[in-house]
Design a protein around this motif. Structure first.
Motif, PDB file in Angstrom:
ATOM      1  N   GLY A 319      66.032  90.936  55.524  1.00 27.37           N
ATOM      2  CA  GLY A 319      65.769  91.211  54.115  1.00 27.37           C
ATOM      3  C   GLY A 319      65.085  92.549  53.954  1.00 27.37           C
ATOM      4  N   GLU A 354      67.907  88.138  49.060  1.00 37.10           N
ATOM      5  CA  GLU A 354      69.063  87.716  49.851  1.00 37.10           C
ATOM      6  C   GLU A 354      69.297  86.233  49.609  1.00 37.10           C
ATOM      7  N   CYS A 356      70.505  82.973  51.055  1.00 36.20           N
ATOM      8  CA  CYS A 356      70.784  82.479  52.405  1.00 36.20           C
ATOM      9  C   CYS A 356      70.314  81.041  52.572  1.00 36.20           C
ATOM     10  N   PRO A 465      73.134  83.759  56.119  1.00 35.95           N
ATOM     11  CA  PRO A 465      73.294  84.447  54.824  1.00 35.95           C
ATOM     12  C   PRO A 465      74.565  83.985  54.132  1.00 35.95           C
ATOM     13  N   LEU A 468      76.079  89.250  50.938  1.00 37.87           N
ATOM     14  CA  LEU A 468      75.299  90.471  51.126  1.00 37.87           C
ATOM     15  C   LEU A 468      75.165  91.172  49.795  1.00 37.87           C
ATOM     16  N   ASP A 489      81.527  87.004  53.524  1.00 42.58           N
ATOM     17  CA  ASP A 489      80.929  86.807  54.835  1.00 42.58           C
ATOM     18  C   ASP A 489      81.747  87.456  55.946  1.00 42.58           C
ATOM     19  N   PHE A 494      74.702  92.513  58.162  1.00 42.29           N
ATOM     20  CA  PHE A 494      73.335  92.302  57.737  1.00 42.29           C
ATOM     21  C   PHE A 494      72.375  93.053  58.649  1.00 42.29           C
ATOM     22  N   GLU A 508      75.695  84.302  61.146  1.00 42.72           N
ATOM     23  CA  GLU A 508      74.420  83.607  61.178  1.00 42.72           C
ATOM     24  C   GLU A 508      73.725  83.857  62.516  1.00 42.72           C
TER      25      GLU A 508
END
Length: 537
Positions: A319, A354, A356, A465, A468, A489, A494, A508
């Motif tokens: 983040g 974010e 998530c 997440p 984005l 995704d 990230f 992830e």
């Protein structure tokens, strides 16, 4: 006759010294005015002799744990006994011992014996400094007897390294690593007879170089490893040490404790790992901890994505922490302090949460299989707590992450080796409240006392997440009203801040905590030396 008289006088002095230091001789003063004996009666006296300390003659006593000296005073005509407080130097604090000689200009060897020089460390707050105690005696036989005995005692101390492998990152921070090592560290190692083997490497730019060197290294030839660099260099070497331990143990999936301790000479821009085990950013303090063999076991984290090990490290920020580092990396031409301030202000100006899914397992949950699982899918559902929502920042830290700007650390509630990491999740809030949260780190209390901040002591964390929210690559830095874009995704990337290094991860991440996975030269520290925090917020 004179010789017998001198021997008799010397025996009398030695007897009186032992009586003074062991408390066997009774004094005429009241009990509350008496000095407590400084030498344990159970300790064996190794040597006793007369040396001049400063301008006065002293009776000097050596045991296996301490060196004690008492000035020789003439007896009072009234018969009263006055026992001065003895000087004490603990053997564990002695760095080295040398024979002191008088030499002419240009003379490199030989010379008249003057006595023994003891180099020892003294503490000023968290800082360790080198000092010298001179014991003057012109007798060569007497001096060498003390020198040899002291050397034997120091050699018998466990944990002190005799030979270390040194990695120097010449490009670290302001390219000061070479100067720091040559001016502050190398002289101390030479004085303490610590042999070194040096490798010059830009560890943070040549990925895998530390591991390639570590694979070929004969570990049995060394007592420790030393890193002269910043947090990125430290993380690379820690990663390499743990992987080498896994290779030696033929354990590709289960992390194995590193066989050699790592010493950290701070030469970076933040040096949070060094501050967490030293309390200060001081190369002399770090070098003395290495010489004295002060070893502290430290927890580490492993970072996984899609069942693959990414790396080992101490801390990770997602983040705000990841985005500010990504912005700073684009301005590498700036000085480090200005670059950090620029990235901080820009990221605050475009502060966005974010979205998530955050799952974690608290440290009180019994976990028997955390080391031999790669993706965590087989772990019980009941052991995980899952939250979904908007987060401005998520941090996972296995160490307190102390620094001069955050003296209590970014994770003040965790320890170096308590078997858990601190999970700090900052929920969606206003920019002003988030700035208050950041500024609170410079104080000594209440860093996490906000309603939008939740903390947990965890053994595992899974962060997934769900999109984005950020700015496109070609977006103008000067456009403060840029419209955020949401990527799927499959194409998302990230930014993570892992031990001060930018890592782009598209999927992830699973983080596991491994207790006492590595040993660092240093001590357990609660608070670091502080300095003025960044003025930009």
């Amino acid at each position: 006759m004179s010789t017998r008289k001198e021997e008799k006088d010397n025996k009398g002095r030695r007897k009186r010294t032992e009586e003074k230091l062991s408390g066997r001789k009774k004094k005429k003063e009241k009990p509350e005015e008496e000095h407590k004996p400084e030498v344990d009666r159970s300790e064996c006296v190794l040597l006793c002799g007369i040396f001049k300390v400063g301008k006065k003659s002293h009776d000097v006593l050596l045991t296996s744990t301490r060196l004690t000296w008492v000035p020789i005073l003439p007896e009072s005509p009234t018969g009263e006994v006055c026992t001065p407080l003895p000087g004490v130097l603990m053997v564990r604090d002695i760095l080295s011992v040398k024979v002191k000689r008088r030499r002419a200009a240009g003379q490199r060897s030989g010379g008249a014996v003057l006595g023994v020089a003891l180099f020892y460390c003294k503490r000023r707050g968290r800082r360790l400094e080198e000092d010298t105690l001179h014991l003057h005696n012109a007798s060569s036989e007497h001096t060498h007897a003390w020198y040899n005995t002291l050397r034997e005692v120091l050699t018998g101390l466990s944990g002190r390294p005799r030979c270390v492998k040194v990695f120097i990152n010449p490009s670290s921070h302001k390219k000061e690593a070479v100067h720091i090592y040559r001016e502050h560290v190398a002289p101390l190692f030479k004085m303490a007879d610590v042999r070194t083997d040096i490798t010059w490497s830009v560890l943070t730019e040549r990925r895998g170089h530390a591991l390639s060197v570590m694979k070929e290294l004969k570990l049995e030839d060394f007592d420790g490893v030393v890193c002269v660099g910043g947090d990125g260099s430290v993380a690379e070497l820690c990663h390499a040490l743990v992987l080498r331990a896994q290779l030696d143990a033929n354990s590709p999936n289960i992390p194995v404790r590193a066989s050699l301790p790592l010493g950290i000479i701070p030469a970076g821009s933040t040096d949070v790992v060094s501050c967490s085990v030293h309390g200060v950013r001081d190369p002399v303090t770090a070098a003395i901890h290495i010489i004295l063999g002060h070893v502290q076991h430290v927890d580490m984290c492993s970072f996984w994505s899609l069942g693959q090990l990414l790396r080992f490290g101490f801390s990770a920020m997602f983040g705000f922490g990841g985005r500010s580092l990504a912005r700073a990396e684009k301005k590498r031409w700036m000085p480090s302090s200005r670059r950090r301030g620029y990235a901080l202000v820009k990221t605050l100006a475009r502060l966005r949460p974010e979205d998530c899914q955050l799952s974690f397992r608290t440290s009180h949950v019994k976990d028997q299989d955390r080391d031999d699982e790669q993706d965590g899918d087989s772990e019980g559902v009941e052991s995980w707590t899952t939250n979904e929502g908007l987060y401005l920042s998520i941090s996972v830290m296995a160490i307190p992450c102390l620094s001069p700007h955050a003296p209590r650390g970014l994770a003040p509630d965790t320890k170096l080796s308590n078997g858990s990491a601190a999970l700090i999740a900052v929920g969606h809030t206003s920019r002003s409240e988030f700035v208050k949260h950041l500024k609170r780190y410079s104080s000594s209390t209440g860093q996490l006392d906000f309603s939008f901040v939740e903390t947990h002591a965890v053994t595992a964390v899974r962060l997934r997440p769900r999109g984005l929210i950020g700015c496109s690559e070609d977006e103008s830095e000067d456009d403060s009203k840029a419209i955020p874009i949401i990527q799927s995704d499959s194409t998302a990337s990230f930014p993570w801040n892992i031990d001060g290094e930018l890592v782009q991860i598209p999927n992830e991440v699973l983080i596991r905590v491994h207790p006492a996975l590595i040993s660092l030269y240093g001590e357990d520290v609660d608070e670091a030396e502080s300095q003025a925090s960044c003025s930009c917020i």
